[in-house]
Design an enzyme around this catalytic site. Structure first.
Site, short mmCIF file in Angstrom:
data_model
loop_
_atom_site.label_atom_id
_atom_site.label_comp_id
_atom_site.label_asym_id
_atom_site.label_seq_id
_atom_site.Cartn_x
_atom_site.Cartn_y
_atom_site.Cartn_z
N CYS A 119 0.81 -1.22 0.00
CA CYS A 119 0.00 0.00 0.00
C CYS A 119 0.85 1.27 0.00
O CYS A 119 0.36 2.34 -0.37
CB CYS A 119 -0.95 0.01 1.19
SG CYS A 119 -2.15 -1.32 1.15
N HIS B 266 -3.19 7.62 1.93
CA HIS B 266 -3.57 6.29 1.47
C HIS B 266 -4.97 6.00 2.00
O HIS B 266 -5.26 6.23 3.17
CB HIS B 266 -2.57 5.26 1.98
CG HIS B 266 -3.03 3.85 1.79
ND1 HIS B 266 -3.51 3.39 0.59
CD2 HIS B 266 -3.09 2.80 2.65
CE1 HIS B 266 -3.84 2.12 0.71
NE2 HIS B 266 -3.60 1.74 1.95
N ASN C 44 -9.92 0.33 -0.47
CA ASN C 44 -8.46 0.39 -0.41
C ASN C 44 -7.89 -0.22 -1.70
O ASN C 44 -7.99 -1.44 -1.89
CB ASN C 44 -7.98 -0.38 0.83
CG ASN C 44 -6.47 -0.36 0.99
OD1 ASN C 44 -5.73 0.00 0.07
ND2 ASN C 44 -6.00 -0.78 2.15
N1 ACO Z 1 -18.48 -7.65 9.27
C1 ACO Z 1 -18.91 -7.88 10.51
N2 ACO Z 1 -18.08 -8.18 11.54
C2 ACO Z 1 -16.76 -8.22 11.27
C3 ACO Z 1 -16.25 -7.97 9.98
C4 ACO Z 1 -17.17 -7.68 8.97
N3 ACO Z 1 -16.77 -7.42 7.71
N4 ACO Z 1 -14.90 -8.07 10.04
C5 ACO Z 1 -14.58 -8.36 11.30
N5 ACO Z 1 -15.70 -8.46 12.04
C6 ACO Z 1 -15.84 -8.77 13.46
C7 ACO Z 1 -14.65 -9.55 14.00
O1 ACO Z 1 -14.81 -10.93 13.71
C8 ACO Z 1 -14.75 -9.27 15.47
O2 ACO Z 1 -15.78 -10.11 16.02
P1 ACO Z 1 -15.62 -10.76 17.50
O3 ACO Z 1 -15.53 -9.59 18.41
O4 ACO Z 1 -16.86 -11.56 17.61
O5 ACO Z 1 -14.36 -11.55 17.42
C9 ACO Z 1 -15.26 -7.83 15.53
O6 ACO Z 1 -15.81 -7.57 14.22
C10 ACO Z 1 -14.18 -6.83 15.87
O7 ACO Z 1 -13.02 -7.13 15.07
P2 ACO Z 1 -11.83 -6.11 14.91
O8 ACO Z 1 -10.86 -6.70 13.94
O9 ACO Z 1 -11.32 -5.74 16.26
O10 ACO Z 1 -12.62 -4.87 14.27
P3 ACO Z 1 -12.10 -3.43 13.92
O11 ACO Z 1 -12.97 -2.42 14.51
O12 ACO Z 1 -10.62 -3.31 14.16
O13 ACO Z 1 -12.36 -3.35 12.34
C11 ACO Z 1 -11.04 -3.55 10.34
C12 ACO Z 1 -11.76 -4.28 11.49
C13 ACO Z 1 -12.10 -2.81 9.54
C14 ACO Z 1 -10.34 -4.56 9.48
C15 ACO Z 1 -10.05 -2.55 10.93
O14 ACO Z 1 -9.25 -3.18 11.91
C16 ACO Z 1 -9.15 -1.95 9.89
O15 ACO Z 1 -9.56 -1.30 8.97
N6 ACO Z 1 -7.83 -2.09 10.07
C17 ACO Z 1 -6.86 -1.51 9.21
C18 ACO Z 1 -6.40 -2.53 8.30
C19 ACO Z 1 -6.19 -2.02 6.92
O16 ACO Z 1 -6.73 -1.04 6.50
N7 ACO Z 1 -5.39 -2.76 6.19
C20 ACO Z 1 -5.17 -2.50 4.84
C21 ACO Z 1 -3.75 -2.56 4.47
S1 ACO Z 1 -2.77 -1.60 5.51
C22 ACO Z 1 -3.30 -0.10 5.24
O17 ACO Z 1 -3.70 0.12 4.16
C23 ACO Z 1 -3.23 0.90 6.32
#
Ligand code: ACO
Length: 319
Positions: A112, A246, A276
């Site tokens: 990214c 980004h 993304n």
């Molecule tokens: N729909 C519903 N529930 C979901 C989903 C979904 N699509 N995805 C995860 N969950 C659930 C998980 O299973 C978890 O459930 P549990 O509590 O029963 O175990 C709950 O939601 C919380 O999970 P987290 O991973 O803690 O959720 P978070 O609020 O962190 O959101 C997300 C997840 C959207 C992936 C977030 O962490 C994020 O955007 N992180 C950045 C990662 C990123 O952008 N990476 C891309 C490459 S790097 C970059 O570009 C910066």
């Protein structure tokens, strides 16, 4: 000698994939995705569309905006994690397809952060006099790396391409790339990676990510990179006109803005409609804001990214 950004261009595949459609494939909802990421829809490349096809259209649009032709380009860097083939470089295919018959062309892999790394690399080539006019492209068919059964990743990403033309100019009058900052910390490899590859598995693999850990790293390191790029240029972050981040997650954009006291109206956000797009996201957002009239000649623009590696960085550019 300065690397002046003469023009930008982009390309998005036609097919729109909505959150509602994703909710039919995995256990998620439009409400959850919008609340946690800000993403409403993303584009998906057609089955016969390759990364080089996306890259070429974005590059042609950038060349048109820059008023430069194939005969002018003597460096092409394609930042991509999703090359057409393992080799040759996607950049070589782009070079041939655009009828560019001189100079060097190569791919750069920083996931990214790829566009920021490619911009900094091209800047070094131009400032050292090793090339005159560069095409810097971020292009991805990231949908092909997704595990469509993993709701934690498949909702985030989309396909697209963006490009800029940079030209070495001696009397640039403050225009151009002013400073860049790049960083990699390979110890955080396991937070975000693809579980396949030529040498390790002989397969393509799928994206694996510890989303909440990446999130925390992103806010911290992106903020630090932005401050470092400003410090290297002896510029106060308050004087930046536009922030082009980004586009990973609206909450990351908001978190960084809060941490640095940045007015959110100065932050270009396209994540809602692009998702993304990895290395394509910064030039896609940049081109969007140039075309809609927000970013104008003379504006000070700060771009940033963080991605797998982990890699992160920032680039300060006077338009
Ligand atoms: N729909 C519903 N529930 C979901 C989903 C979904 N699509 N995805 C995860 N969950 C659930 C998980 O299973 C978890 O459930 P549990 O509590 O029963 O175990 C709950 O939601 C919380 O999970 P987290 O991973 O803690 O959720 P978070 O609020 O962190 O959101 C997300 C997840 C959207 C992936 C977030 O962490 C994020 O955007 N992180 C950045 C990662 C990123 O952008 N990476 C891309 C490459 S790097 C970059 O570009 C910066």
């Amino acid at each position: 000698m300065r690397s002046v950004l003469l023009g930008a261009g982009s390309y998005l595949p036609k097919r729109v994939l909505t959150n509602a459609e994703l909710a039919q494939r995995v256990d998620t909802s439009d409400e959850w995705i919008v609340e946690r990421t800000g993403i409403r829809e993303r584009r998906i490349a057609a089955s016969d569309e390759k990364t080089s096809d996306l890259a070429c259209t974005a590059a042609l649009n950038a060349m048109k905006a820059a008023e430069r032709e194939a005969k002018d380009i003597d460096l092409i860097i394609v930042a991509t994690t999703t090359p057409d083939l393992t080799f040759p470089a996607t950049a070589a295919r782009v070079q041939a397809a655009l009828g560019i018959n001189q100079g060097a062309a190569f791919d750069l892999q920083a996931v990214c952060s790829g566009f920021i790394f490619a911009l900094a690399t091209a800047d070094n080539f131009l400032v050292r006099g090793q090339a005159k006019t560069a095409l810097v492209i971020g292009a991805e068919t990231f949908s092909r790396l997704l595990d469509w059964e993993d709701r934690g990743t498949c909702i985030l990403f989309g396909d697209g391409a963006g490009a800029v033309v940079l030209e070495a100019q001696e009397d640039a009058r403050e225009r151009g790339v002013i400073s860049t900052f790049l960083r990699t910390d390979g110890r955080m490899h396991d937070l975000l990676y693809v579980d396949g590859g030529v040498s390790e598995t002989g397969t393509i693999g799928k994206v694996r990510m510890v989303g909440n850990a990446v999130f925390r790293q992103a806010v911290e390191h992106i903020s630090a990179a932005m401050l470092e790029a400003c410090a290297r240029a002896d510029v106060s972050i308050d004087t930046v006109d536009w922030f082009v981040p980004h586009q990973a997650n609206q909450r990351i954009l908001d978190g960084v803005a809060r941490r640095l006291g940045i007015d959110v109206d100065k932050v270009v956000s396209t994540v809602g409609v692009h998702g993304n797009t990895s290395a394509a996201s910064v030039p896609l957002a940049l081109d969007t804001a140039i075309r809609d009239g927000r970013i104008k000649a003379g504006d000070l623009v700060l771009m940033e990214a963080l991605g797998g590696g982990l890699t992160w960085g920032a680039a300060l550019v006077r338009m």
